[in-house]
Design a protein around this motif. Sequence first.
Motif, mmCIF file in Angstrom:
data_model
loop_
_atom_site.group_PDB
_atom_site.id
_atom_site.type_symbol
_atom_site.label_atom_id
_atom_site.label_comp_id
_atom_site.label_asym_id
_atom_site.label_seq_id
_atom_site.Cartn_x
_atom_site.Cartn_y
_atom_site.Cartn_z
ATOM 1 N N GLU A 80 6.039 77.721 34.268
ATOM 2 C CA GLU A 80 6.953 77.142 33.294
ATOM 3 C C GLU A 80 7.602 75.917 33.929
ATOM 4 O OE1 GLU A 80 10.459 78.453 30.178
ATOM 5 O OE2 GLU A 80 10.248 79.499 32.071
ATOM 6 N N GLU A 82 9.680 72.955 34.978
ATOM 7 C CA GLU A 82 10.985 72.483 34.525
ATOM 8 C C GLU A 82 10.831 71.097 33.905
ATOM 9 O OE1 GLU A 82 13.221 74.727 34.624
ATOM 10 O OE2 GLU A 82 11.891 76.002 35.787
ATOM 11 N N ASP A 146 19.292 78.570 30.535
ATOM 12 C CA ASP A 146 17.922 78.869 30.125
ATOM 13 C C ASP A 146 16.889 78.193 31.015
ATOM 14 O OD1 ASP A 146 19.073 76.539 28.952
ATOM 15 O OD2 ASP A 146 17.279 76.300 27.733
ATOM 16 N N GLN A 147 17.315 77.314 31.942
ATOM 17 C CA GLN A 147 16.379 76.651 32.839
ATOM 18 C C GLN A 147 16.173 77.413 34.149
ATOM 19 O OE1 GLN A 147 14.559 74.047 31.959
ATOM 20 N NE2 GLN A 147 15.591 74.056 29.976
ATOM 21 N N HIS A 149 15.231 81.107 35.587
ATOM 22 C CA HIS A 149 14.780 82.439 35.201
ATOM 23 C C HIS A 149 14.707 83.415 36.360
ATOM 24 C CE1 HIS A 149 12.987 79.639 32.174
ATOM 25 N NE2 HIS A 149 13.540 80.514 31.363
ATOM 26 N N GLN A 334 3.410 75.495 26.585
ATOM 27 C CA GLN A 334 4.769 75.500 27.116
ATOM 28 C C GLN A 334 5.701 76.315 26.222
ATOM 29 O OE1 GLN A 334 5.964 74.532 29.922
ATOM 30 N NE2 GLN A 334 8.168 74.696 29.524
ATOM 31 N N THR A 335 5.550 76.143 24.909
ATOM 32 C CA THR A 335 6.410 76.866 23.977
ATOM 33 C C THR A 335 6.149 78.364 24.051
ATOM 34 O OG1 THR A 335 6.432 74.948 22.495
ATOM 35 C CG2 THR A 335 7.106 77.063 21.561
ATOM 36 N N THR A 337 5.001 79.962 26.584
ATOM 37 C CA THR A 337 5.526 80.431 27.869
ATOM 38 C C THR A 337 7.022 80.696 27.759
ATOM 39 O OG1 THR A 337 3.835 79.194 29.086
ATOM 40 C CG2 THR A 337 5.799 79.856 30.300
ATOM 41 N N GLU A 338 7.745 79.789 27.133
ATOM 42 C CA GLU A 338 9.180 79.987 26.948
ATOM 43 C C GLU A 338 9.458 81.217 26.087
ATOM 44 O OE1 GLU A 338 11.152 76.452 25.609
ATOM 45 O OE2 GLU A 338 10.037 75.168 26.982
ATOM 46 N N LEU A 342 11.584 84.343 27.503
ATOM 47 C CA LEU A 342 12.799 84.730 26.778
ATOM 48 C C LEU A 342 12.696 86.176 26.304
ATOM 49 C CD1 LEU A 342 15.538 83.941 25.669
ATOM 50 C CD2 LEU A 342 14.406 83.025 23.631
ATOM 51 N N LEU A 362 12.067 78.583 18.977
ATOM 52 C CA LEU A 362 10.796 78.550 19.690
ATOM 53 C C LEU A 362 9.639 78.985 18.801
ATOM 54 C CD1 LEU A 362 11.915 80.015 23.137
ATOM 55 C CD2 LEU A 362 11.202 77.672 22.671
#
Length: 413
Positions: A80, A82, A146-147, A149, A334-335, A337-338, A342, A362
């Motif tokens: 993920e 940054e 949220d950045q 984890h 990427q989305t 993965t987020e 989450l 998301l």
Amino acid sequence: MTGQPYLPAVPAGVVPPALLRRRTSALTWVAMVVLGVGALVIAGLILLTGGPVGAAVTTLLAAVSFPLLIAVCFWLDRYEPEPTRYRLAALGWGAVVAVILSFLAEQLLFSLPGTDAFVDTAVLAPLVEEFGKGLFLVAVLLLRRDQVHGLLDGIVYAGLVGIGFAFVEDILYYTSALSSGGGAGLTVTFVLRGIMSPFAHPLFTSATGIGVGIAASTRRPVLRWLAPLAGYLVAVLLHGTWNGSSFYGSRGFLTAYAAVFLPLLAVVLALAIWARVREGRMLTAALEQTAAMGWNRRDEIRWVARLADRMSSRGYAKRQGGKPAAQALRAYQQTMTEIGFLHQRAVDGTAPRDLNQRMGVLLQHADDLRPYVILPPPRPAVQGPYGGPSGGYGQPGGYGQSGASGPWSPPPR
């Protein structure tokens, strides 16, 4: 399974640019301005101290040492990645804010009565410099939770901050060595700092990063406060040991270098690699669960959760639909993965209060990107822990179809 590629419903060449960009917040613009002004101030001071030629030479020498370290940080941060603006902010904070804060505080503390060269170098300087660098990690944890984890994000951010700090500090040391010892003095200083120990500041600050990473991933309120503090104190201890060893001559420094810091560097790298492997497994498990909830296809998981397959699928998308298709797939990966991370935070009990709202955004972004996604032909899927094919994207479950309705509930086990 038909063996046909997962083709987009809309030609990839018409991907709306807004889907591929993330908005830049006002806080980001303020940070960029502050860092830019600070960088100009530092550059001006370097020019005044070393002159144009000296500043150019020392800056180039300092720049030689860090591309490899930056590449290692980026390589570790592949599951993920940054956002680029946060990576640049970490480098900029270390190079500008931490340097200025450290300089001002050290000028004040070094002038206090009762201090000497050893106290200044081995105690006060580590306390001040690690505090200045660690502030960035705390700021990200508080303002952009949220950045961060876990351990890996903490180590990566800490490494980048340390690299930025070491870059400017090296320029200052090289400038001083050039003015006092000429070419010979500059060569010796470059060997000691640029070849033997460019990893030193990133290594020290990684202890604070590990503490922040633990704080971000624990459910224990006490540990959320104690872990960053303990990490900072370890960073100060490492920094102080490094600086203090130089007072015992070359033998003392080389003994500490070989017996303490090189093994510690190996330990931190091993810890970061372990954390990256663990992230991959967690992401796979989380996407298996969200697939069971109807939010993604199981045959997509390998193209999101396996690093090698991510890259190969982007190459396939580019061959099929050109650069826009590869960009759309990258944004989709990427989305997803987020979404996976989450969801994992929700399962672990460390999710933010606005979980449903964030997940809804998301999921909507993934839905908007999905018509432009090209994936390689599917292969027979490995049976997941929940069995059977996944349902449609809009089926109810978990956070609700849009992610905004109903309380969160874990998927069936």
